[in-house]
Design an enzyme around this catalytic site. Structure first.
Site, short mmCIF file in Angstrom:
data_model
loop_
_atom_site.label_atom_id
_atom_site.label_comp_id
_atom_site.label_asym_id
_atom_site.label_seq_id
_atom_site.Cartn_x
_atom_site.Cartn_y
_atom_site.Cartn_z
N GLY A 72 -1.57 4.00 -4.56
CA GLY A 72 -1.37 2.80 -5.37
C GLY A 72 -0.27 2.90 -6.41
N THR A 119 0.84 -1.18 0.00
CA THR A 119 0.00 0.00 0.00
C THR A 119 0.89 1.24 0.00
OG1 THR A 119 -1.85 1.11 1.14
CG2 THR A 119 -0.18 0.10 2.53
N CYS A 120 0.29 2.40 -0.26
CA CYS A 120 1.05 3.66 -0.27
C CYS A 120 0.04 4.81 -0.20
CB CYS A 120 1.92 3.76 -1.52
SG CYS A 120 1.02 3.70 -3.09
N GLY A 121 0.28 5.89 -0.94
CA GLY A 121 -0.66 7.00 -0.93
C GLY A 121 -1.82 6.80 -1.88
N TRP A 172 -3.87 4.78 0.83
CA TRP A 172 -4.23 5.77 1.86
C TRP A 172 -5.24 6.80 1.37
CZ3 TRP A 172 -3.99 4.93 6.69
CH2 TRP A 172 -4.23 5.98 7.59
#
Length: 284
Positions: free
Chosen positions: A243, A239-241, A268
């Site tokens: 994708g 996961t990240c901000g 996120w």
């Protein structure tokens, strides 16, 4: 490095294969707004010979309020077919940052069932630094037919991630910066809470890259995951901000032969915007 036409290839490899009739090159450059860069204009000014430009915001689910979510398979297939990419062609994807947004397009291809796709190690910066050829004319490529075969195991939605949190598995690994993960730094998108998904581990995507923007060797990649307390014997959700950099973690996992990974597309941007989902702050 060891060139692999399904994960990562060097600039030397691309230079040797540049004239192959079945090679397709995509410029997938994309930047956050605060970078103040126009990816499409930069492509027009100079790109690797034969490269076509692909925009991750355009090739997305336009019915979603979240940024560049996975498009319907038929729309992805139509877009790739228009770029001359069918079922048989070898694809190399690069970006103007080194290894950044190209990994997202690599993951999208894998999600849609095509494995003959590699990211260019070091991207356009390395290609430029070596004095290799660039061109500013649009690449001409005949349309092709791309057949999507979506691999749902590579994608996770918010319900599945919430279940992973509740059941303490699979592992969730967050590619954002430590400050954003801890909740000490504001998010670049308005309206998002600060912090991280409870129980997740933090492995900033830059930890998988060398100073020159190329990806570390497999042993160093394994060490980076181990340092983040990620068990490489167990399934992983990246996961990240939004994708994008989560796909860099996925690319790193593929490089070391870990095949039980998936990507949380909403990341996120989705989790941090929902008041109904729990948020943790501080260290993992």
């Amino acid at each position: 490095m060891n060139d692999d036409s399904e994960t990562l290839v060097s600039t030397d490899w691309l230079a040797r294969h540049l004239d192959d009739p079945d090679l397709r090159i995509l410029d997938a450059s994309w930047y956050l707004p605060d970078a103040n860069r126009d990816a499409r204009a930069e492509h027009a000014a100079g790109h690797i010979p034969g490269a076509r430009f692909v925009d991750i915001d355009e090739i997305s689910d336009h019915l979603s309020d979240l940024p560049h979510m996975v498009p319907p398979p038929d729309e992805f297939a139509a877009a790739m077919g228009a770029l001359g990419i069918g079922d048989a062609e070898q694809v190399v994807v690069y970006d103007g940052a080194g290894i950044f947004s190209a990994a997202r397009i690599w993951w999208l291809f894998r999600l849609m069932g095509k494995r003959e796709v590699a990211v260019l190690d070091g991207g356009l910066p390395k290609w430029r630094s070596e004095g290799r050829a660039l061109e500013d004319r649009p690449a001409d490529m005949a349309p092709a037919t791309f057949t999507p075969r979506r691999q749902d195991a590579l994608l996770r939605d918010v319900t599945q991630v919430a279940a992973a949190v509740k059941l303490s598995g699979p592992q969730i690994v967050d590619a954002r910066s430590p400050a954003r993960f801890r909740g000490d730094a504001p998010e670049p998108r308005e309206g998002l809470r600060a912090g991280h998904i409870p129980g997740s581990r933090n492995l900033p995507f830059g930890e998988l890259l060398r100073e020159d923007g190329t990806m570390k060797d497999p042993d160093a990649l394994r060490a980076a995951f181990a340092a983040a307390e990620v068990d490489l014997e167990e399934p992983i959700i990246t996961t990240c901000g939004s994708g994008v950099t989560a796909a860099i973690l996925a690319l790193g996992l593929a490089r070391i032969g870990h095949d039980e990974w998936s990507l949380y597309d909403g990341s996120w941007s989705e989790w941090g915007s929902s008041g109904d989902l729990p948020v943790a702050k501080g260290e993992a």
